[in-house]
Write a protein that holds these residues in place. Sequence first.
Motif, PDB file in Angstrom:
ATOM      1  N   ALA A 165       3.002   6.362  43.281  1.00 33.17           N
ATOM      2  CA  ALA A 165       2.808   6.164  41.847  1.00 33.17           C
ATOM      3  C   ALA A 165       3.977   6.793  41.112  1.00 33.17           C
ATOM      4  N   THR A 166       4.327   6.212  39.993  1.00 30.30           N
ATOM      5  CA  THR A 166       5.344   6.788  39.126  1.00 30.30           C
ATOM      6  C   THR A 166       4.644   7.443  37.941  1.00 30.30           C
ATOM      7  N   VAL A 167       5.415   8.155  37.126  1.00 25.27           N
ATOM      8  CA  VAL A 167       4.818   8.799  35.965  1.00 25.27           C
ATOM      9  C   VAL A 167       4.447   7.786  34.893  1.00 25.27           C
ATOM     10  N   ASP A 168       4.717   6.517  35.117  1.00 25.58           N
ATOM     11  CA  ASP A 168       4.255   5.473  34.211  1.00 25.58           C
ATOM     12  C   ASP A 168       2.874   4.966  34.586  1.00 25.58           C
ATOM     13  N   HIS A 169       2.289   5.495  35.648  1.00 27.18           N
ATOM     14  CA  HIS A 169       0.927   5.131  36.040  1.00 27.18           C
ATOM     15  C   HIS A 169      -0.053   6.142  35.451  1.00 27.18           C
ATOM     16  N   ALA A 170      -1.098   5.638  34.831  1.00 30.17           N
ATOM     17  CA  ALA A 170      -2.060   6.503  34.138  1.00 30.17           C
ATOM     18  C   ALA A 170      -2.706   7.540  35.058  1.00 30.17           C
ATOM     19  N   PRO A 171      -3.093   7.207  36.312  1.00 26.41           N
ATOM     20  CA  PRO A 171      -3.724   8.236  37.146  1.00 26.41           C
ATOM     21  C   PRO A 171      -2.796   9.411  37.455  1.00 26.41           C
ATOM     22  N   LEU A 172      -1.502   9.149  37.629  1.00 28.11           N
ATOM     23  CA  LEU A 172      -0.579  10.256  37.872  1.00 28.11           C
ATOM     24  C   LEU A 172      -0.381  11.068  36.602  1.00 28.11           C
ATOM     25  N   ARG A 173      -0.330  10.410  35.460  1.00 32.22           N
ATOM     26  CA  ARG A 173      -0.216  11.157  34.206  1.00 32.22           C
ATOM     27  C   ARG A 173      -1.444  12.042  33.988  1.00 32.22           C
ATOM     28  N   ALA A 174      -2.614  11.551  34.393  1.00 33.53           N
ATOM     29  CA  ALA A 174      -3.830  12.361  34.269  1.00 33.53           C
ATOM     30  C   ALA A 174      -3.749  13.599  35.155  1.00 33.53           C
ATOM     31  N   LEU A 175      -3.187  13.441  36.356  1.00 35.25           N
ATOM     32  CA  LEU A 175      -3.013  14.586  37.245  1.00 35.25           C
ATOM     33  C   LEU A 175      -2.027  15.585  36.645  1.00 35.25           C
ATOM     34  N   LEU A 176      -0.920  15.091  36.098  1.00 33.68           N
ATOM     35  CA  LEU A 176       0.055  15.967  35.451  1.00 33.68           C
ATOM     36  C   LEU A 176      -0.578  16.734  34.286  1.00 33.68           C
ATOM     37  N   ALA A 177      -1.476  16.082  33.582  1.00 29.20           N
ATOM     38  CA  ALA A 177      -2.086  16.692  32.410  1.00 29.20           C
ATOM     39  C   ALA A 177      -2.961  17.894  32.756  1.00 29.20           C
ATOM     40  N   THR A 178      -3.329  18.042  34.018  1.00 27.82           N
ATOM     41  CA  THR A 178      -4.130  19.209  34.398  1.00 27.82           C
ATOM     42  C   THR A 178      -3.290  20.486  34.413  1.00 27.82           C
ATOM     43  N   GLY A 179      -1.956  20.353  34.366  1.00 33.17           N
ATOM     44  CA  GLY A 179      -1.106  21.535  34.321  1.00 33.17           C
ATOM     45  C   GLY A 179       0.103  21.496  35.215  1.00 33.17           C
ATOM     46  N   TYR A 180       0.475  20.295  35.683  1.00 34.72           N
ATOM     47  CA  TYR A 180       1.673  20.146  36.508  1.00 34.72           C
ATOM     48  C   TYR A 180       2.823  19.594  35.679  1.00 34.72           C
ATOM     49  N   ASP A 181       4.044  19.829  36.160  1.00 33.85           N
ATOM     50  CA  ASP A 181       5.244  19.126  35.708  1.00 33.85           C
ATOM     51  C   ASP A 181       5.865  18.436  36.907  1.00 33.85           C
ATOM     52  N   ASP A 182       6.497  17.293  36.664  1.00 35.61           N
ATOM     53  CA  ASP A 182       7.262  16.619  37.703  1.00 35.61           C
ATOM     54  C   ASP A 182       8.641  17.270  37.772  1.00 35.61           C
ATOM     55  N   ALA A 183       9.009  17.792  38.949  1.00 32.95           N
ATOM     56  CA  ALA A 183      10.283  18.506  39.070  1.00 32.95           C
ATOM     57  C   ALA A 183      11.463  17.622  38.714  1.00 32.95           C
ATOM     58  N   ALA A 184      11.381  16.324  39.008  1.00 36.64           N
ATOM     59  CA  ALA A 184      12.479  15.410  38.676  1.00 36.64           C
ATOM     60  C   ALA A 184      12.659  15.309  37.167  1.00 36.64           C
ATOM     61  N   ALA A 185      11.555  15.079  36.460  1.00 33.27           N
ATOM     62  CA  ALA A 185      11.637  14.968  35.007  1.00 33.27           C
ATOM     63  C   ALA A 185      12.020  16.305  34.385  1.00 33.27           C
ATOM     64  N   ARG A 186      11.546  17.409  34.958  1.00 38.33           N
ATOM     65  CA  ARG A 186      11.854  18.735  34.432  1.00 38.33           C
ATOM     66  C   ARG A 186      13.356  18.995  34.449  1.00 38.33           C
ATOM     67  N   THR A 187      14.048  18.439  35.434  1.00 42.37           N
ATOM     68  CA  THR A 187      15.491  18.695  35.575  1.00 42.37           C
ATOM     69  C   THR A 187      16.348  17.540  35.060  1.00 42.37           C
ATOM     70  N   GLY A 188      15.731  16.547  34.417  1.00 46.17           N
ATOM     71  CA  GLY A 188      16.495  15.431  33.876  1.00 46.17           C
ATOM     72  C   GLY A 188      16.839  14.354  34.882  1.00 46.17           C
ATOM     73  N   HIS A 189      16.152  14.339  36.045  1.00 47.28           N
ATOM     74  CA  HIS A 189      16.399  13.336  37.080  1.00 47.28           C
ATOM     75  C   HIS A 189      15.224  12.362  37.224  1.00 47.28           C
ATOM     76  N   GLY A 190      14.475  12.192  36.160  1.00 50.03           N
ATOM     77  CA  GLY A 190      13.255  11.395  36.242  1.00 50.03           C
ATOM     78  C   GLY A 190      13.450   9.926  36.511  1.00 50.03           C
ATOM     79  N   TRP A 191      14.671   9.415  36.355  1.00 51.28           N
ATOM     80  CA  TRP A 191      14.931   8.003  36.644  1.00 51.28           C
ATOM     81  C   TRP A 191      15.382   7.782  38.080  1.00 51.28           C
ATOM     82  N   HIS A 192      15.542   8.820  38.852  1.00 49.91           N
ATOM     83  CA  HIS A 192      16.107   8.691  40.199  1.00 49.91           C
ATOM     84  C   HIS A 192      15.061   8.098  41.139  1.00 49.91           C
ATOM     85  N   GLY A 193      15.287   6.866  41.591  1.00 49.18           N
ATOM     86  CA  GLY A 193      14.344   6.213  42.483  1.00 49.18           C
ATOM     87  C   GLY A 193      14.306   6.851  43.861  1.00 49.18           C
ATOM     88  N   THR A 194      13.135   6.797  44.501  1.00 47.02           N
ATOM     89  CA  THR A 194      12.970   7.404  45.828  1.00 47.02           C
ATOM     90  C   THR A 194      12.499   6.409  46.880  1.00 47.02           C
TER      91      THR A 194
END
Length: 334
Positions: A254-283
């Motif tokens: 899932a990407t951060v554009d999927h609602a279930p992952l955003r719901a998980l992030l909302a519990t108190g997580y950050d995505d390390a990629a987005a935190r460092t400005g690498h959120g567009w880097h495909g894996t």
Amino acid sequence: MRTARQRTGDVAPDQRGRSVATTAACWLAVAPGAAWTAVRLGGWERGPLVQLMAYTPYAAGLAVLPLIGALALRRWRAAAVAALSLVALAGVVLPRTMPGGAADAGGPRLRVLTANIKHGEADPDALVRLVREHDVDVLAVQELNADFIAALDKAGIGELLAHRIVDDPAVYVNGGLYSRFPLTGGGIHQDESGFTQAYATVTLDGAAPLSIESVHSCAPLTVADVPCWFAGLRGQSPATPDGAIRLLMGDFNATVDHAPLRALLATGYDDAAARTGHGWHGTWRPIDRAYTLPPIAIDHILIDRRVAVRRFAVWPLPGSDHSAVFAEVSLPPS
């Protein structure tokens, strides 16, 4: 002889027809972006839309085209809708390119790496080489099997990361953990999707205990897989902002554009990629299919918001359709 008024009357119906056709074409060009925006903002992805939402950063880039067309043709209402769609999509994808988050509190550092090895088809020597060259402390591996576990041992993983938790190696969906430090309180988490994930606690001198889990969630390869996908993401361990410090890393499908992952992030997580400005880097990208798709970011390192990220990187892993994802984090001092 016909007057100019008569000649104008003769061509007016044709002009009106062309005008209606142009307006309709404008709306047809604008409608997909508007619909995409509505689904993304509303979290309404279902069925095949789940797969489409993974490509939202690309949709945001393309959203400028219908706006340019509508402006050029002076279809102001269509242009207004296109502009709103572009602004909305840009608003959700651009922040991933902007570093931010918790400041380094000066606590101990931990280097973590996650890799989906594609049912054991990845190169074990290449993976061990990444661990060695980058002084990885904790490795999360998804899609393990008995042969790959043996191959990792032969490549020398035990000399670098002596502690491990791997579930039944006959089941490829496992998420296993290898660690330089002792793993305490470990076990296997199985959610309602049936996937199994290793978890354990790592304690560094001068830092509070850190709970780590190797994530592998169900992939929405077909519409029939979507319920499993939802169940897998719902079953992930939520953050505990007022309790234990947690880190989830692995193949979330899932990407951060999927609602279930955003719901998980909302519990108190950050995505390390987005935190460092690498959120567009495909894996992930398909490597054994007849078609080619652009890479998407479905492998993540989710960190407690009290944790700082000092470095982040994505490296190719030969033999796998996933890249290895690395982060060096700084833990809050105990």
